[in-house]
Write a protein that holds these residues in place. Sequence first.
Motif, PDB file in Angstrom:
ATOM      1  N   LEU A 166      56.286  12.339 -17.766  1.00 58.64           N
ATOM      2  CA  LEU A 166      56.771  12.873 -16.493  1.00 58.64           C
ATOM      3  C   LEU A 166      58.093  13.628 -16.644  1.00 58.64           C
ATOM      4  O   LEU A 166      58.535  14.278 -15.694  1.00 58.64           O
ATOM      5  CB  LEU A 166      56.962  11.744 -15.481  1.00 58.64           C
ATOM      6  N   SER A 167      58.729  13.542 -17.822  1.00 59.28           N
ATOM      7  CA  SER A 167      59.997  14.242 -18.004  1.00 59.28           C
ATOM      8  C   SER A 167      59.820  15.759 -17.943  1.00 59.28           C
ATOM      9  O   SER A 167      60.796  16.488 -17.774  1.00 59.28           O
ATOM     10  CB  SER A 167      60.639  13.841 -19.337  1.00 59.28           C
ATOM     11  N   SER A 187      57.685  17.080 -15.739  1.00 56.15           N
ATOM     12  CA  SER A 187      57.150  17.350 -14.403  1.00 56.15           C
ATOM     13  C   SER A 187      58.238  17.888 -13.485  1.00 56.15           C
ATOM     14  O   SER A 187      59.375  17.416 -13.511  1.00 56.15           O
ATOM     15  CB  SER A 187      56.556  16.072 -13.813  1.00 56.15           C
ATOM     16  N   HIS A 204      58.937  14.948 -10.583  1.00 56.85           N
ATOM     17  CA  HIS A 204      58.999  13.637 -11.238  1.00 56.85           C
ATOM     18  C   HIS A 204      59.090  12.494 -10.234  1.00 56.85           C
ATOM     19  O   HIS A 204      58.311  11.529 -10.288  1.00 56.85           O
ATOM     20  CB  HIS A 204      60.195  13.605 -12.193  1.00 56.85           C
ATOM     21  N   LEU A 251      64.075   8.931 -14.793  1.00 58.41           N
ATOM     22  CA  LEU A 251      63.989  10.199 -15.521  1.00 58.41           C
ATOM     23  C   LEU A 251      65.135  10.315 -16.522  1.00 58.41           C
ATOM     24  O   LEU A 251      64.924  10.679 -17.678  1.00 58.41           O
ATOM     25  CB  LEU A 251      64.027  11.375 -14.544  1.00 58.41           C
TER      26      LEU A 251
END
Length: 315
Positions: free
Chosen positions: A218-219, A221, A224, A244
Amino acid sequence: LDSIQRSSIVEVEKRKIGFQKYFDFTNCSQVYHQLASPFRISRQEGKSMEIEVKDSTLQAFATQPLQEVLDFSEILSEQRATRVSGDMPFDLSRDPRCQSTLARAMIKRITEDVEGYAKRVNSSRSLKLKNMLAEDMKAISEGVEGGAEKALEVLREIEIALNAQRQQDAQTVEFAIEAAEKVANYVNFDNSAEKRMFWLRRQAGHEVYMDACYLISLSVSTTHDQDVKRLNPFLDSKAASQILKNTLGIQLFTNRVDQINWTIEAVRSLTRKLLQSRDRESGECSLQSLVKEADSVAARICNARHYFEVKEKVP
């Protein structure tokens, strides 16, 4: 349910976990922004561990990750590169087949490329391992008595320092991953039937448990926080954003562990060749082979993080 949750997972004392600072990757020339206090993880037996990231560590991550581990001034020596000529090895200017506009333009471009390459190489400096310079390697390859001992000592010290840092970084990553997963999946029941039902559904496999692989993916995204809260709707926004920053830190430490592994491999390869050279019965190593191995170790130690700057907004 509260007691079940506490006994089945590692209790995280601070939900606002994360490294004290992180990198603003839109301008990576410096380290930015104070974040939350360091995270502390308490195990069931009541012990706790606090992980802090020092400014020197962050500076190393932003430039050369191993500069905090090894004293470059003690093990490296700066050398000028071997000069190369900026002249073309041939002259086609008078060849009748090279008089067209296209041919002249091509020759001009190649000439400029050769000159530019020579200028860049001749003005550059390279870092070499001390006691493993060209003259040292020549003595070692010729089997001069005691020639390899100083080099082997340097390599032993490098490997010891790298192994110690690898163990420390691996422990940091282990705790950080554990904390990130627990915070991402934490549900504060707060006498809420809806929260209890959500937790029971997760235990039954009807809700997703967010693991480290998912959190790290997800970093990249652009949404996030929404992605995390989609799988845990009871996670507050502050904790979601903190996850994050924590996963970015995990990636930086993991990257250094990988670089250390890569460097240790090169150190051991060079050590084997030096031992072969010292023990004449094991076969001789050529000068070129020793120099190549030593340059490989130095390059891996000095490996740096590079950045690009976006000149205009990409749609």
